[in-house]
Every structure is written in C-alpha cells, then in structure tokens.
Write an enzyme that holds these catalytic residues in place. Structure first.
Site, PDB file in Angstrom:
ATOM      1  N   ASP A   6     -84.204 -21.364  94.209  1.00 59.20           N
ATOM      2  CA  ASP A   6     -83.063 -20.298  93.936  1.00 59.20           C
ATOM      3  C   ASP A   6     -83.602 -19.072  93.367  1.00 59.20           C
ATOM      4  O   ASP A   6     -83.165 -18.037  93.786  1.00 59.20           O
ATOM      5  CB  ASP A   6     -82.139 -21.105  93.074  1.00 59.20           C
ATOM      6  N   ASP A  25     -76.056 -27.061  90.359  1.00 57.48           N
ATOM      7  CA  ASP A  25     -76.290 -26.176  91.501  1.00 57.48           C
ATOM      8  C   ASP A  25     -74.992 -26.441  92.595  1.00 57.48           C
ATOM      9  O   ASP A  25     -75.281 -27.524  93.211  1.00 57.48           O
ATOM     10  CB  ASP A  25     -77.584 -26.025  92.143  1.00 57.48           C
ATOM     11  N   THR A  50     -73.672 -20.180  94.938  1.00 53.49           N
ATOM     12  CA  THR A  50     -73.285 -21.424  95.808  1.00 53.49           C
ATOM     13  C   THR A  50     -72.276 -21.865  95.398  1.00 53.49           C
ATOM     14  O   THR A  50     -71.210 -22.505  95.746  1.00 53.49           O
ATOM     15  CB  THR A  50     -74.487 -22.493  95.923  1.00 53.49           C
ATOM     16  N   THR A  51     -71.902 -21.684  93.754  1.00 55.37           N
ATOM     17  CA  THR A  51     -70.818 -22.292  93.010  1.00 55.37           C
ATOM     18  C   THR A  51     -69.742 -21.247  93.181  1.00 55.37           C
ATOM     19  O   THR A  51     -68.618 -21.387  93.355  1.00 55.37           O
ATOM     20  CB  THR A  51     -71.134 -22.739  91.610  1.00 55.37           C
TER      21      THR A  51
END
Length: 541
Positions: free
Chosen positions: A409, A69, A102-103
């Site tokens: 998530d 993550d 998020t990446t």
C-alpha cells in the site's frame, strides 16, 4: 347524469407529496440494494483512520488473518447480495487505481446511499439524483485539484516519505513506519531510474517481496539486487560465497537422461550395471565441464517437473569445480531473475556462452539473525532491468502477511504520486473542503440539483465524522469546529487524532496523494449511481 358526474370522487393524489409514480417492486428492490450495501459499509467503518479497529478473520482453511485494510477485509468476506458485491468491487478498484483509501471509498459510498434514501423519499427521480451526483463529484474533484492541492517533485524524498507515513499510520505495523516509509519510497524510486521526474507510471511487479519468518519487522531491509528465500545447495567442500560472480541460469537437468515414456530397464549383469553408472557419471561430468568452460562460477537451476533437475553427483562435480549452486528456481521467477542479473536462460548445455552470463560483485549465503535461516544474497548487480528486492522479517506469519500488504500500500502511494504529482492534506481536510465548496455551489444552483448537491456535501463529512468517532472524540463538536476552520479559509485544517483537536495538517506533515481522494470520490459516486438506477433483480437460472 350531470348530477351523478359531479359526485365522482376527485383523482387520488399521493398523500406523502411524491411526484414520482412507479411500481412498488422497483422501490422495494432499490431499498433492498441500499440496505445491503450500507450494511457492508457499516461493517468496515470502524477500521477507518489511525485509531481504527482491526478485524480478525478466520478463513475456511482455518487460517487466521488480522488486518484493517478495507480491500483485504472485503475481499475475504463472503458477500452474497449482488449490490453489496458492487461495494466490494469498488474497494478492489480503488486498491488497483490508488492502492490506498480502500476503506474510505466504501464508507463514502455508504454515506451517499444514505443520502439517496432521503432524496428518494422526497420524490426525486433516481435518474435525476444520479445525474446531480455525477456533477457534484466533478465539482469536488475540480475544487480539490485547483484549490488545496500542492505540487510535489519526485526528487523531494522527504515529502514522499511524509505521504507514505500518513498511509502507514492506520496499519497494524504503524509503529515501524519510521523504517518502512523510507524503505517503500526508496524501493519505488530505485525502479524509476536516474530520472524519476520523467516517469508517468511504475510497475510494482519490479519489486520482489521475500518473506522470512524470524526476527522483527525492524530487521526488514531493502536489497539493491536479488535474494532467494533459501540457502545455496552444496555438498562437502562447496563454496558458500563467490566474489566477482559470473551467473548462469540453466533450464536443463544436471542428471542422467530418462526415456520419454514410463519404461523400465532391467539389468541383470554386474558389468552392464557398472557400464551404465560409468556412462551416467561421464555424461554429467561433461555437462559440468561445459558450465565451467563458459566461465560461470554461480549456477541457478530451474525447477523441473519431468525428472530430477540435479542429483548428488552433479552437485559433487560442481563443488569440486568451485561453483556455487542455487537450486529449484521457480519458473515464474525466471524473468525477474534475468532482468535483475542481466543473464539469459539457457535451455541446453550446448547453448552456454559467456554472453549469456549475468554478473554480481558478491554472491553468498547470509544467516538471518533471529532465526538462523540462510538466504542467498546477490549484491553489486548491474541491474539493467531496474528491479528491487525487499527482505521482509516478522515474528510470525500474521505480522509478515500484514507487513507485506502495508508495504505494498505504501508503494502504491508513491505510484499515485508518479501518476498525479499533487499532495493534499489528510485528516478529513480534503473532504471537508470539498463539502464546503459544494455547499457554496448548491446556494447558487436552483431546482433538484440544489437539494442533491447539499445531500452530497453532507455525505462527504462522514469521513471526518468517522475519524473523530474512531479516535474517541466528540464527532459533532469536532466536525463543527473543522467546518468553521475551513469557512475561515484554512484549507489544511484537519483532525489530529493524536492530540484530539483541529490542526493544520500541512504543518503536521499529514499529507496524502490527490489521486487517492479524487479516485475515491469518483468510484464511490459511480457505484452509488449504478445501484440507484437498478429497479429490478432478475435471477437467471
């Protein structure tokens, strides 16, 4: 004099064709910022997508953490450069806003910074690049919202599960997505109430995650009630389960009173000692009788820091009265417990009344398979505060922690759909479509905007390129084929990393919330433009 004037050399011009004259320090600082931020982006680029690699981190405490993550990895990294820290904060902002991507947001920011390097080398002013990038981001968001987004109904549980399954496909616990995806959807729908269509936002703090070591992730369950992570506290003869429970949450201590100051009482007479013990016994018995009189048959005792919240004598009396006791309820959990059970915390024994009691159909100890550990489970609660509890199981602490983050998530994906009820195709389809539309716009635009739009469009393709790269495919061939499919009007075409080809993502049920992609584009653009406008680094003592 005239002849001397003619011999003066012509004014110097930049040999590299630059139109921008600026201090060399400004260029050096900007270059340093771009290199530092790109280093952070390249560090987590290999974690993108279902076939992305995991990162193993050793924390200062010696604890080991495994995750892919982006927000988790970056928040644990010891980043020193100020510009690199901005990318970390960008990832955290994406985590707060959308919960997923998020990446992607950091990888996209790195690609945009790389595009900025080329535009700066052409002599385009940083302010002009920033302005064009803002316009390009707006054009991308508009193209995705109007062209490829599909509206979704919150009653369509299957579409929500498919979106969550796409999010979980890149997690460590992806093999358990068939169990965790419906669980995450049901937990969020459970706190939305009977009319999920009318909700505009959701507070995920209404969902409590209880971690229990032992068993496997398959043993994870959703409880429409309340679970305490330890068994009830009882002496011999105390009840282990209660039907039609009336629950009291007490904040006073079921033990002998003490002086406010740290004083000691010296008793030298046996008769006086017997009298003290007798009075203590009578004092505690009176409190237990008042609890029984108000109708409570389950007592939750808040943890106390001043003196013992309970003692063996009080547990003995409550057990004789047939009252189930749960001790050491944390102060931070009191609000959640009260909202779930519908009870009111009682600060003094004289304040106890039947109106302040909560209710449940069944309360009892449950032995968890795989570990033998006991938990107290409350089921059949009225739940006026609309809360849910997820009982997480895992074979070790690493799996438990990653499962917790993955479910959070997944719940954030459902929350994104509550905020903005549109779905788009995954697998790099959205970024490729936005890139194609931006290239078309750059052909109609003149001047520096045209150059910047084209560079922005090229940067967007880093997402499908990285997805193909991490899946072991030939990225140039795959991205070229993907671009061709979108040029032919197939807006749902994306990279199928399992089959190693281009497929219709809508047919494969690889979908994600519109908010995840649009938020990533906006946040990445804002961060890049902010880095771009910095021309000096001032150290303040």
């Amino acid at each position: 004099m005239a002849s001397a004037a003619t011999l003066l050399p012509p004014p110097s011009r930049p040999s590299n064709g630059e139109t921008l004259q600026e201090r060399s320090k400004g260029r050096d600082v900007r270059t340093s910022n771009i290199v530092a931020a790109k280093a952070v982006a390249s560090a987590i680029r290999t974690s993108l997508g279902p076939r992305g690699m995991d990162k193993l981190m050793q924390l200062p405490s010696g604890e080991v953490l495994i995750s892919n993550d982006g927000a988790t990895i970056l928040s644990r990294m010891n980043v020193l450069h100020p510009a690199a820290k901005m990318l970390v904060e960008c990832s955290v902002s994406q985590d707060i806003e959308a919960g997923d991507g998020t990446t992607s947001v950091v990888v996209l920011a790195g690609a945009l910074l790389d595009a900025c390097s080329g535009l700066l080398a052409k002599g385009i002013h940083p302010a002009a690049i920033a302005s064009s990038f803002y316009n390009a981001a707006e054009a991308c968001v508009s193209a995705l919202s109007s062209g490829s987004a599909v509206p979704v109904d919150m009653d369509d549980r299957e579409s929500l599960i498919n979106a969550v399954r796409t999010c979980l496909s890149s997690k460590v616990v992806s093999q358990d997505s068939d169990l965790l995806a419906p669980l995450a959807v049901d937990s969020v729908l459970g706190i939305l109430g009977p009319d999920p269509g009318g909700a505009t936002n959701v507070d995920l703090r209404d969902i409590r995650m209880v971690e229990q070591l032992g068993g496997t992730v398959d043993d994870t369950e959703l409880v429409r009630g309340l679970v305490f992570d330890k068994g009830s506290t009882k002496t011999a003869g105390g009840p282990g389960k209660i039907e039609n429970a009336k629950i009291a949450l007490i904040q006073f201590c079921l033990s002998a009173p003490k002086t406010d100051m740290d004083n000691s009482v010296v008793v030298s007479d046996y008769a006086a000692m017997d009298r003290i013990l007798r009075d203590e016994r009578k004092y505690i018995l009176n409190m237990c009788k008042k609890i029984k009189k108000c109708g409570a048959n389950v007592v939750l005792i808040q943890k106390s820091i001043l003196r013992d919240a309970y003692n063996e004598l009080s547990l003995h009396f409550l057990a004789k009265m047939g009252i189930l006791v749960v001790t050491d309820v944390e102060r931070t959990d009191v609000e959640f417990v009260c909202r779930t059970l519908g009870c009111t915390p009682v600060p003094h024994v004289d304040s106890l009344s039947p109106e302040k009691l909560g209710s449940a159909d069944h309360v009892g100890d449950v032995v968890l398979p795989g570990s033998g550990h006991k938990v107290v489970k409350f089921v059949g609660v009225a739940n006026p505060g609309r809360t849910m509890t997820v009982l997480l199981r895992g074979s070790n602490n690493l799996v438990l922690a990653e499962a917790n983050r993955s479910i959070h998530d997944a719940q954030c994906v459902v929350r994104s759909l509550v905020k903005e009820r549109f779905l788009i195709a995954g697998g790099g389809a959205a970024e490729t479509e936005a890139s194609l539309r931006l290239r078309e716009l750059s052909m109609e635009t003149t001047g520096m905007d045209s150059h910047c739009f084209r560079a922005y469009a090229d940067a967007l393709e880093v997402i499908p390129y990285t997805l193909a790269e991490n899946a072991g495919l030939k990225p140039i061939e795959i991205v070229t084929e993907l671009r061709k499919a979108h040029a032919e009007g197939n807006v749902g075409a994306g990279i199928d990393v399992k089959d190693g080809c281009i497929s219709d993502m809508y047919a494969k049920n690889v979908i994600q919330p519109l908010l995840v992609t649009t938020s990533a584009i906006k946040l990445a653009t804002e961060t890049v433009c902010m880095i771009l406008k910095v021309d000096d680094l001032v150290v303040v003592a």
